[in-house]
Design an enzyme around this catalytic site. Structure first.
Site, PDB file in Angstrom:
ATOM      1  N   HIS A   1      -5.059  26.984  59.094  1.00 46.58           N
ATOM      2  CA  HIS A   1      -6.014  28.365  57.540  1.00 46.58           C
ATOM      3  C   HIS A   1      -5.308  29.139  57.257  1.00 46.58           C
ATOM      4  O   HIS A   1      -4.853  29.418  57.209  1.00 46.58           O
ATOM      5  CB  HIS A   1      -6.995  28.035  58.831  1.00 46.58           C
ATOM      6  CG  HIS A   1      -8.782  28.822  58.466  1.00 46.58           C
ATOM      7  ND1 HIS A   1      -8.873  28.057  57.300  1.00 46.58           N
ATOM      8  CD2 HIS A   1      -9.887  28.578  58.490  1.00 46.58           C
ATOM      9  CE1 HIS A   1      -9.789  28.664  56.236  1.00 46.58           C
ATOM     10  NE2 HIS A   1     -10.516  28.836  57.556  1.00 46.58           N
TER      11      HIS A   1
ATOM     12  N   ARG B   1      -7.767  28.532  43.089  1.00 48.52           N
ATOM     13  CA  ARG B   1      -7.131  29.953  43.543  1.00 48.52           C
ATOM     14  C   ARG B   1      -5.788  30.243  43.641  1.00 48.52           C
ATOM     15  O   ARG B   1      -5.178  31.243  43.693  1.00 48.52           O
ATOM     16  CB  ARG B   1      -7.735  30.205  45.099  1.00 48.52           C
ATOM     17  CG  ARG B   1      -9.282  29.845  45.120  1.00 48.52           C
ATOM     18  CD  ARG B   1      -9.579  29.307  46.759  1.00 48.52           C
ATOM     19  NE  ARG B   1      -9.291  28.182  47.029  1.00 48.52           N
ATOM     20  CZ  ARG B   1      -8.755  28.424  48.629  1.00 48.52           C
ATOM     21  NH1 ARG B   1      -9.863  29.094  49.744  1.00 48.52           N
ATOM     22  NH2 ARG B   1      -8.311  27.201  49.388  1.00 48.52           N
TER      23      ARG B   1
ATOM     24  N   ASP C   1      -2.964  29.931  50.305  1.00 48.71           N
ATOM     25  CA  ASP C   1      -1.810  30.460  50.894  1.00 48.71           C
ATOM     26  C   ASP C   1      -0.594  30.499  50.036  1.00 48.71           C
ATOM     27  O   ASP C   1       0.352  31.973  49.950  1.00 48.71           O
ATOM     28  CB  ASP C   1      -1.809  30.305  51.803  1.00 48.71           C
ATOM     29  CG  ASP C   1      -3.479  30.635  52.633  1.00 48.71           C
ATOM     30  OD1 ASP C   1      -4.180  31.964  52.134  1.00 48.71           O
ATOM     31  OD2 ASP C   1      -3.839  29.795  52.998  1.00 48.71           O
TER      32      ASP C   1
ATOM     33  N   SER D   1     -13.027  28.731  59.660  1.00 51.68           N
ATOM     34  CA  SER D   1     -13.650  29.962  59.725  1.00 51.68           C
ATOM     35  C   SER D   1     -14.845  29.590  59.422  1.00 51.68           C
ATOM     36  O   SER D   1     -15.864  30.206  60.236  1.00 51.68           O
ATOM     37  CB  SER D   1     -12.645  30.865  59.405  1.00 51.68           C
ATOM     38  OG  SER D   1     -12.880  31.000  57.806  1.00 51.68           O
TER      39      SER D   1
ATOM     40  N   HIS E   1      -4.244  19.852  51.648  1.00 50.51           N
ATOM     41  CA  HIS E   1      -5.496  20.740  51.944  1.00 50.51           C
ATOM     42  C   HIS E   1      -6.424  19.507  53.031  1.00 50.51           C
ATOM     43  O   HIS E   1      -6.060  18.438  52.110  1.00 50.51           O
ATOM     44  CB  HIS E   1      -5.794  21.155  50.895  1.00 50.51           C
ATOM     45  CG  HIS E   1      -7.552  22.101  51.163  1.00 50.51           C
ATOM     46  ND1 HIS E   1      -8.622  21.371  51.517  1.00 50.51           N
ATOM     47  CD2 HIS E   1      -7.217  23.749  51.183  1.00 50.51           C
ATOM     48  CE1 HIS E   1      -9.337  22.542  50.952  1.00 50.51           C
ATOM     49  NE2 HIS E   1      -8.280  23.767  51.666  1.00 50.51           N
TER      50      HIS E   1
HETATM   51  N1  CMX Z   1       3.629  19.886  55.686  1.00 44.07           N
HETATM   52  C1  CMX Z   1       3.963  19.056  55.781  1.00 44.07           C
HETATM   53  N2  CMX Z   1       2.991  18.377  56.150  1.00 44.07           N
HETATM   54  C2  CMX Z   1       2.017  18.134  55.905  1.00 44.07           C
HETATM   55  C3  CMX Z   1       2.020  19.523  55.048  1.00 44.07           C
HETATM   56  C4  CMX Z   1       2.631  19.746  54.519  1.00 44.07           C
HETATM   57  N3  CMX Z   1       2.031  21.505  54.114  1.00 44.07           N
HETATM   58  N4  CMX Z   1       0.328  18.852  54.797  1.00 44.07           N
HETATM   59  C5  CMX Z   1      -0.206  18.276  55.591  1.00 44.07           C
HETATM   60  N5  CMX Z   1       1.050  17.346  56.216  1.00 44.07           N
HETATM   61  C6  CMX Z   1       1.126  16.204  56.749  1.00 44.07           C
HETATM   62  C7  CMX Z   1       0.017  16.471  58.452  1.00 44.07           C
HETATM   63  O1  CMX Z   1       0.636  17.614  59.266  1.00 44.07           O
HETATM   64  C8  CMX Z   1       0.011  15.477  59.119  1.00 44.07           C
HETATM   65  O2  CMX Z   1       0.954  14.996  59.463  1.00 44.07           O
HETATM   66  P1  CMX Z   1       0.600  13.728  61.100  1.00 44.07           P
HETATM   67  O3  CMX Z   1       0.190  12.982  60.241  1.00 44.07           O
HETATM   68  O4  CMX Z   1       1.834  14.006  61.521  1.00 44.07           O
HETATM   69  O5  CMX Z   1      -0.015  14.787  61.949  1.00 44.07           O
HETATM   70  C9  CMX Z   1      -0.227  14.511  57.126  1.00 44.07           C
HETATM   71  O6  CMX Z   1       0.825  15.322  56.718  1.00 44.07           O
HETATM   72  C10 CMX Z   1      -1.296  13.914  56.925  1.00 44.07           C
HETATM   73  O7  CMX Z   1      -2.173  15.914  57.176  1.00 44.07           O
HETATM   74  P2  CMX Z   1      -2.998  15.909  55.897  1.00 44.07           P
HETATM   75  O8  CMX Z   1      -4.543  14.283  56.011  1.00 44.07           O
HETATM   76  O9  CMX Z   1      -3.213  15.093  54.270  1.00 44.07           O
HETATM   77  O10 CMX Z   1      -3.995  17.230  55.601  1.00 44.07           O
HETATM   78  P3  CMX Z   1      -5.061  17.757  56.886  1.00 44.07           P
HETATM   79  O11 CMX Z   1      -6.015  17.594  56.544  1.00 44.07           O
HETATM   80  O12 CMX Z   1      -4.744  16.989  58.538  1.00 44.07           O
HETATM   81  O13 CMX Z   1      -4.522  19.780  57.263  1.00 44.07           O
HETATM   82  C11 CMX Z   1      -3.775  20.839  56.129  1.00 44.07           C
HETATM   83  C12 CMX Z   1      -4.227  19.671  56.525  1.00 44.07           C
HETATM   84  C13 CMX Z   1      -4.030  23.074  55.256  1.00 44.07           C
HETATM   85  C14 CMX Z   1      -4.139  22.397  57.596  1.00 44.07           C
HETATM   86  C15 CMX Z   1      -2.225  21.148  56.155  1.00 44.07           C
HETATM   87  O14 CMX Z   1      -2.207  20.038  54.665  1.00 44.07           O
HETATM   88  C16 CMX Z   1      -1.204  21.615  56.401  1.00 44.07           C
HETATM   89  O15 CMX Z   1      -0.770  22.091  57.942  1.00 44.07           O
HETATM   90  N6  CMX Z   1      -0.595  22.295  55.629  1.00 44.07           N
HETATM   91  C17 CMX Z   1       0.397  23.467  55.951  1.00 44.07           C
HETATM   92  C18 CMX Z   1      -0.572  25.787  55.951  1.00 44.07           C
HETATM   93  C19 CMX Z   1      -1.363  26.055  55.409  1.00 44.07           C
HETATM   94  O16 CMX Z   1      -1.462  25.748  54.360  1.00 44.07           O
HETATM   95  N7  CMX Z   1      -2.417  25.718  55.268  1.00 44.07           N
HETATM   96  C20 CMX Z   1      -3.684  26.504  54.494  1.00 44.07           C
HETATM   97  C21 CMX Z   1      -5.243  25.662  54.482  1.00 44.07           C
HETATM   98  C22 CMX Z   1      -5.674  26.132  53.208  1.00 44.07           C
HETATM   99  C23 CMX Z   1      -6.446  27.419  54.072  1.00 44.07           C
HETATM  100  O17 CMX Z   1      -7.443  27.151  54.959  1.00 44.07           O
HETATM  101  O18 CMX Z   1      -6.510  28.612  54.184  1.00 44.07           O
END
Ligand code: CMX
Length: 434
Positions: A268, A323, A369, A238, A314
């Site tokens: 996000h 947070r 979140d 964002s 994250h």
């Molecule tokens: N559950 C399951 N798998 C997850 C995970 C979770 N909570 N967090 C990361 N992973 C997975 C990723 O999908 C990725 O999988 P692939 O290799 O199969 O694509 C792998 O672990 C590596 O990811 P990462 O490098 O640890 O995390 P990213 O930087 O790519 O992604 C985020 C970060 C937040 C998008 C991810 O942790 C996620 O999807 N979390 C759940 C959604 C969430 O809570 N989002 C809110 C974030 C805070 C905000 O922006 O408000």
């Protein structure tokens, strides 16, 4: 705040000139192919003055951690949560405001908060089933018709003055957004009858009041919520979107509307909605008094069905999000025996080891979140589809504080270099031969 900002702008402009002249050619490190194809992780490619995120410690707003903000920023009640107006002052000026300065800013925002009637007419054209984030973005786009920046640009304003109408638009939008957001809530969930603003309340309490919540503790929660969701440095979807779109000199309304569409993504800001749905899924399938074993099974089922566990992980953080921690503190103080809070605590014990076990998740800890929905539920805000709108109202404060500085510093249009697979392959083959 405007008069202080007027003093600060020339000083910071000089600071940028000096940085460019003295350090412009200094390397900040190399990018790699992984960074290029992997979402630009870790690339230091953006100036963002209002906050800085440390992977272990979490966010600092203009150098202040969340507990420091809770101590130093003026509060509505003694020892209570910080007023978001104080945070806005801090983000914009870099200085901790006095109580009087915050009271003045509350008054200024109140004076700017009138929303033109046609904005509500626009929203009323949407089916009630339209997601509240879609309606929020539409409301912001309707407000854009009043943009001072767009008007000034059309009239040929000199670039050295861009920041002034940007400031006006920013404060106007921050001021108007709670009424638009509350209108959406009342329209979608409460039969359409809006609640008039209460001019005696501060920004966050008035927003809660317009939603229909008069409980003082809920007002405190809103102050905390709006403060901690406002800013998380510049690279998140964002914030980066607002900065990017704003770099084309799109006005603050256009820029924020774009950013809100990014916030509406499930990885996000929409994650707060998804968390609550996920917890409800647990309760529905295995009950509220869930055993650790059953909860583990549920987590694995989520992962095996190709979904993420929302609220965990994250892109930058590598420890529990402060947070999350401050919302847990709030829960311990105000709702220690709430069954859903207990469930959140149990999830915190079960999820991280499983995410670690997958071997790929870089941060197994909870983010902001993971906690917010349970607090909102407790105080009666149960419509989880609306949660990202609250996040959006708060995030607008952070991204616009920076946008004012983007224009004051004359930061240029953003244009990073992209590559093709072929370019990468040729380059890497040549490099390997050397
Ligand atoms: N559950 C399951 N798998 C997850 C995970 C979770 N909570 N967090 C990361 N992973 C997975 C990723 O999908 C990725 O999988 P692939 O290799 O199969 O694509 C792998 O672990 C590596 O990811 P990462 O490098 O640890 O995390 P990213 O930087 O790519 O992604 C985020 C970060 C937040 C998008 C991810 O942790 C996620 O999807 N979390 C759940 C959604 C969430 O809570 N989002 C809110 C974030 C805070 C905000 O922006 O408000």
């Amino acid at each position: 705040m405007l008069s202080r900002l007027t003093e600060l702008v020339p000083k910071e402009q000089e600071r940028l000139k000096k940085i460019k002249k003295e350090y412009g050619k200094i390397s900040l490190g190399d990018t790699t192919v992984d960074m290029c194809v992997g979402g630009m992780r870790g690339i230091k490619g953006m100036l963002w003055e209002t906050s800085l995120l440390d992977a272990d410690e979490g966010i600092r707003f203009r150098g202040l951690s969340i507990p420091e903000c809770q101590k130093k920023l003026p509060a509505a009640i003694k020892g209570g949560e910080p007023l978001p107006e104080g945070l806005l002052w801090l983000l914009v000026t870099g200085e901790v405001p006095s109580k009087d300065q915050v009271a003045g800013l509350t008054k200024d925002l109140r004076a700017r908060s009138k929303v033109p009637g046609f904005v509500f007419d626009v929203l009323n054209q949407f089916p009630k089933s339209a997601h509240p984030m879609t309606q929020l973005t539409a409301g912001i786009m309707a407000l854009q018709t009043g943009s001072e920046f767009a008007k000034a640009y059309e009239q040929g304003i000199h670039k050295s003055k861009y920041w002034q109408p940007t400031y006006e638009d920013s404060l106007n939008l921050i001021a108007q957004l709670p009424e638009v957001a509350a209108f959406i809530y009342r329209r979608v969930y409460k039969g359409g009858k809006p609640i008039a603003a209460n001019p005696n309340l501060d920004y966050a309490a008035n927003y809660a009041h317009m939603l229909g919540f008069q409980d003082q503790k809920m007002h405190e929660l809103m102050r905390l919520y709006i403060t901690i969701h406002s800013d998380h440095e510049g690279g998140n979807v964002s914030a980066h979107t607002v900065h990017l779109v704003g770099s084309a000199l799109s006005d603050p309304y256009l820029s924020v509307a774009a950013g809100m569409n990014g916030l509406a993504g499930p990885l996000h800001g929409l994650a707060n909605q998804e968390v609550l749905r996920w917890i409800q899924g647990v309760v529905k399938e295995i009950g509220a008094d869930v055993s650790t074993e059953k909860l583990k099974e549920f987590v694995w089922k989520t992962l095996k069905s190709g979904k993420v566990v929302p609220g965990y992980g994250h892109a930058v953080l590598r420890k529990t999000d402060p947070r999350y921690a401050c919302q847990r503190e709030f829960a311990l103080k105000h709702l220690p025996n709430d069954p859903l809070f207990k469930m959140v605590s149990k999830i915190y014990e079960v999820v991280p080891p499983i995410l670690l076990e997958t071997g790929k998740v870089k941060n197994p800890w909870p983010n902001v979140d993971a906690h917010s929905g349970v607090l909102l539920q407790y105080f009666g805000l149960k419509e989880e589809n609306y949660y990202t709108v609250l996040f959006g109202v708060s995030r607008t404060i952070g991204v616009l504080s920076q946008l004012i500085w983007d224009r004051a510093l004359g930061l240029p249009i953003e244009r990073p270099k992209s590559l093709t697979f072929g370019w990468i392959e040729n380059y890497c083959k040549k490099k390997a031969k050397k």
